[in-house]
Design a protein around this motif. Structure first.
Motif, PDB file in Angstrom:
ATOM      1  N   PRO B  61     -33.386  58.116  57.205  1.00  0.00           N
ATOM      2  CA  PRO B  61     -31.962  58.388  57.427  1.00  0.00           C
ATOM      3  C   PRO B  61     -31.654  59.882  57.414  1.00  0.00           C
ATOM      4  O   PRO B  61     -32.398  60.669  56.829  1.00  0.00           O
ATOM      5  N   TRP B  62     -30.529  60.237  58.038  1.00  0.00           N
ATOM      6  CA  TRP B  62     -30.154  61.647  58.164  1.00  0.00           C
ATOM      7  C   TRP B  62     -30.179  62.365  56.820  1.00  0.00           C
ATOM      8  O   TRP B  62     -30.719  63.457  56.706  1.00  0.00           O
ATOM      9  N   LEU B  87     -25.031  71.352  60.144  1.00  0.00           N
ATOM     10  CA  LEU B  87     -25.185  70.564  61.363  1.00  0.00           C
ATOM     11  C   LEU B  87     -24.569  69.178  61.174  1.00  0.00           C
ATOM     12  O   LEU B  87     -23.837  68.689  62.038  1.00  0.00           O
ATOM     13  N   LEU B  88     -24.840  68.571  60.020  1.00  0.00           N
ATOM     14  CA  LEU B  88     -24.286  67.236  59.771  1.00  0.00           C
ATOM     15  C   LEU B  88     -22.771  67.306  59.650  1.00  0.00           C
ATOM     16  O   LEU B  88     -22.048  66.432  60.150  1.00  0.00           O
ATOM     17  N   GLU B  89     -22.282  68.366  58.980  1.00  0.00           N
ATOM     18  CA  GLU B  89     -20.833  68.493  58.818  1.00  0.00           C
ATOM     19  C   GLU B  89     -20.154  68.705  60.165  1.00  0.00           C
ATOM     20  O   GLU B  89     -19.068  68.176  60.409  1.00  0.00           O
ATOM     21  N   THR B 296     -23.515  56.030  54.623  1.00  0.00           N
ATOM     22  CA  THR B 296     -24.530  56.174  55.666  1.00  0.00           C
ATOM     23  C   THR B 296     -23.975  57.085  56.750  1.00  0.00           C
ATOM     24  O   THR B 296     -22.870  56.858  57.251  1.00  0.00           O
ATOM     25  N   ILE B 297     -24.743  58.073  57.084  1.00  0.00           N
ATOM     26  CA  ILE B 297     -24.306  59.050  58.081  1.00  0.00           C
ATOM     27  C   ILE B 297     -24.748  58.564  59.451  1.00  0.00           C
ATOM     28  O   ILE B 297     -25.933  58.292  59.668  1.00  0.00           O
ATOM     29  N   GLU B 325     -28.452  55.448  62.140  1.00  0.00           N
ATOM     30  CA  GLU B 325     -28.522  56.199  60.877  1.00  0.00           C
ATOM     31  C   GLU B 325     -29.780  57.056  60.786  1.00  0.00           C
ATOM     32  O   GLU B 325     -30.013  57.709  59.786  1.00  0.00           O
ATOM     33  N   ILE B 326     -30.618  57.013  61.835  1.00  0.00           N
ATOM     34  CA  ILE B 326     -31.851  57.799  61.864  1.00  0.00           C
ATOM     35  C   ILE B 326     -31.776  58.772  63.039  1.00  0.00           C
ATOM     36  O   ILE B 326     -31.364  58.390  64.130  1.00  0.00           O
ATOM     37  N   PRO B 327     -32.140  60.054  62.843  1.00  0.00           N
ATOM     38  CA  PRO B 327     -32.086  60.994  63.971  1.00  0.00           C
ATOM     39  C   PRO B 327     -33.024  60.550  65.099  1.00  0.00           C
ATOM     40  O   PRO B 327     -34.114  60.041  64.826  1.00  0.00           O
TER      41      PRO B 327
END
Lengths: 164, 371
Positions: B61-62, B87-89, B296-297, B325-327
């Motif tokens: 996951p991320w 990057l996630l934000e 979960t991102i 949820e996985i890059p």
């Protein structure tokens, strides 16, 4: 200096490119999609504009491997993402003659994705050892492989005569 | 002078520098083609520290990749984590609380100082001076102690997370940080007396390994290597992130592009980092240190790019999301790889001893190159 010189845009449009400008948190990001034949022309425009190569990588999608190059300006908040595709046999033109800094990135892409760069002076493995030269670890398993349709937001599809 | 074929065979040598040589800092392997003491050609052999971080990112996951980011560049790990967190934000459109932004900058700049101090010591060690590294580690230890209290780790700081930082800090450690700033400012005089004005050091570095701005740009060299050549390229200034635009600091530049310039740029950068930390401490806001982030991102399908200025230059993360949820793909751009790639062109015809000082002046962290 303005963040996005019109001249640069015009020259890129002359390469028959699909251009999308986005402004995330860090200045402008120019997303430029070109066909394989126009890749060198577009890269020459970016080199003449004084941009430096940030990275080169690939994304394994169905049916092509998409190639992505990022360039950045050293004096203004401008980054350019240049996208194209490798052909079915995994061939693509090399940008090493334009940017010597691309040499290692392209060698890494050969290790990880098996892309053969035409015009590259030295296609030996860079990161992987000689025994693993045909491993290509970043190619996806068929069950994880996504089509360009499923990755639609990433704008990696290239339309044009010889895109396939 | 004419050289007979017999003599030519005697002078011509194929030398392996590394992967165990002390001046290669880890497992860099250079295959040298030598003619006596002169370097005819260099072929860097990479991959000894390769861990396939990018593949690991595609299997978890991320959020779980935060365990990897500090291990890519262990000497300056916080900017890498900051880059991935930002990057996630950016992908999730999360606003980071003001206190978290300041704490991120304080720790990142402290990390830059520890990284540069480690480099100064190791560089001088490469040049044959043993004493400076003892002074550098004395100072570095103070900063590492502060970082340990704030982040919980001494080397691979697991501090940044999507939406802020892992934990708040207390006033006692902030007071200690101020003491460190005072102490460190006085220490630069020692470094100047011990190193900068040392005739042996200056002779080993001045006019050695000159990188022109055009050459640096063509290879994508960034950070102090590019700024040593006089190009004012600092991502903290040209594309500010995480609140750097609210601080006043200069971008130190070299003029000649030689090893001495790269040394003085890094030394001055430490002073600028101290200024940034002091300003951040002066205006440290209160409040929460972590924004609410989904458990979960799942970034929307698309691609995301974020760049920060690490201690060695442009650190860029580029991710492709397929909405899960996985890059789908995560590219880590390390500054060291681009900086090292100019070495074969730069060092042709150089003396072996000059190659060692040029190699040292690039500030290489090998796991960051191999990833």
């Amino acid at each position: 200096m303005s963040a996005l010189p019109d001249e640069l845009l015009k020259k890129l449009q002359a390469c028959d490119a699909h251009i999308k400008t986005t402004s995330p948190q860090q200045g402008s990001l120019l997303h430029v999609r070109v066909t394989r034949t126009a890749l060198k022309q577009a890269a020459t425009v970016l080199r003449n504009a004084g941009l430096y190569p940030v990275f080169m990588t690939a994304v394994h999608t169905d049916p092509h491997v998409a190639l992505v190059y990022q360039f950045a300006a050293s004096d203004r908040p401008l980054r350019v993402l240049l996208a194209t595709t490798a052909d079915k046999g995994g061939h693509a033109p090399s940008l090493t003659p334009l940017f010597p800094g691309m040499q290692w990135h392209e060698r890494e892409a050969r290790d990880m994705f098996g892309i053969i760069f035409e015009g590259h002076p030295d296609m030996r493995p860079l990161i992987l050892c000689d025994e693993d030269r045909d491993l290509h670890p970043l190619l996806k398993d068929p069950k994880h492989l996504k089509t360009l349709e499923q990755l639609k937001g990433a704008d990696l599809e290239i339309t044009g005569g010889e895109a396939s | 002078m004419t050289i007979s074929a017999n003599e030519d065979r005697t002078f011509r040598m194929h030398v392996n520098l590394g992967p165990q040589h002390p001046s290669t800092h880890g497992v860099l392997h250079l295959e040298l083609e030598m003619y006596g003491e002169y370097v005819l050609g260099i072929d860097p052999v990479l991959g000894y520290g390769h861990r396939m971080h990018e593949k690991m990112a595609e299997t978890r996951p991320w959020q779980s990749f935060f365990a990897n980011t500090p291990r890519i560049d262990y000497a300056c790990s916080l900017p890498h984590s900051l880059c991935y967190a930002s990057l996630l934000e950016q992908a999730l459109d999360i606003e980071v609380p003001a206190r978290a932004r300041s704490l991120r900058i304080i720790t990142s700049e402290l990390n830059r100082i520890t990284s540069h101090l480690l480099w100064v010591g190791a560089f001088l060690l490469d040049l044959g001076a043993f004493t400076p590294i003892l002074y550098c580690f004395d100072d570095r230890e103070q900063a590492v102690d502060i970082l340990e209290h704030i982040t919980g780790n001494r080397l691979t700081h697991a501090y940044m997370c999507a939406g802020g930082v892992m934990a708040d800090t207390d006033d006692a450690i902030l007071r200690k940080t101020r003491e460190f700033i005072q102490r460190m400012r006085g220490r630069f005089q020692i470094y100047d007396r011990l190193i900068t004005n040392n005739i042996i050091f200056v002779t080993r570095t001045r006019d050695i390994g000159i990188i022109t701005p055009d050459m640096a740009r063509a290879y994508g060299a960034t950070g102090p290597v590019l700024r040593g050549s006089g190009v004012p390229c600092d991502i903290r200034k040209i594309a500010p992130y995480g609140g750097y635009d609210t601080f006043e600091f200069d971008v130190p530049l070299g003029s000649n592009g030689d090893c001495l310039d790269r040394y003085s740029v890094r030394l001055q950068e430490m002073r600028q980092s101290l200024n940034i930390i002091e300003q951040a401490l002066d205006q440290l806001p209160g409040g929460p240190v972590r924004a609410k982030v989904p458990r979960t991102i799942k970034p929307a399908p698309g691609h995301y790019s974020f760049s920060v200025e690490g201690a060695r230059g442009d650190v860029t993360y580029w991710a492709v999301s397929d909405g899960s949820e996985i890059p789908y793909r995560l590219k880590i751009r390390s500054a060291c790889m681009a900086n090292l790639s100019l070495l074969p062109e730069l060092c042709q015809g150089m003396l072996l001893a000059d190659l060692i000082s040029t190699l040292g002046s690039l500030d290489l962290v090998i796991p960051e190159i191999d990833r």
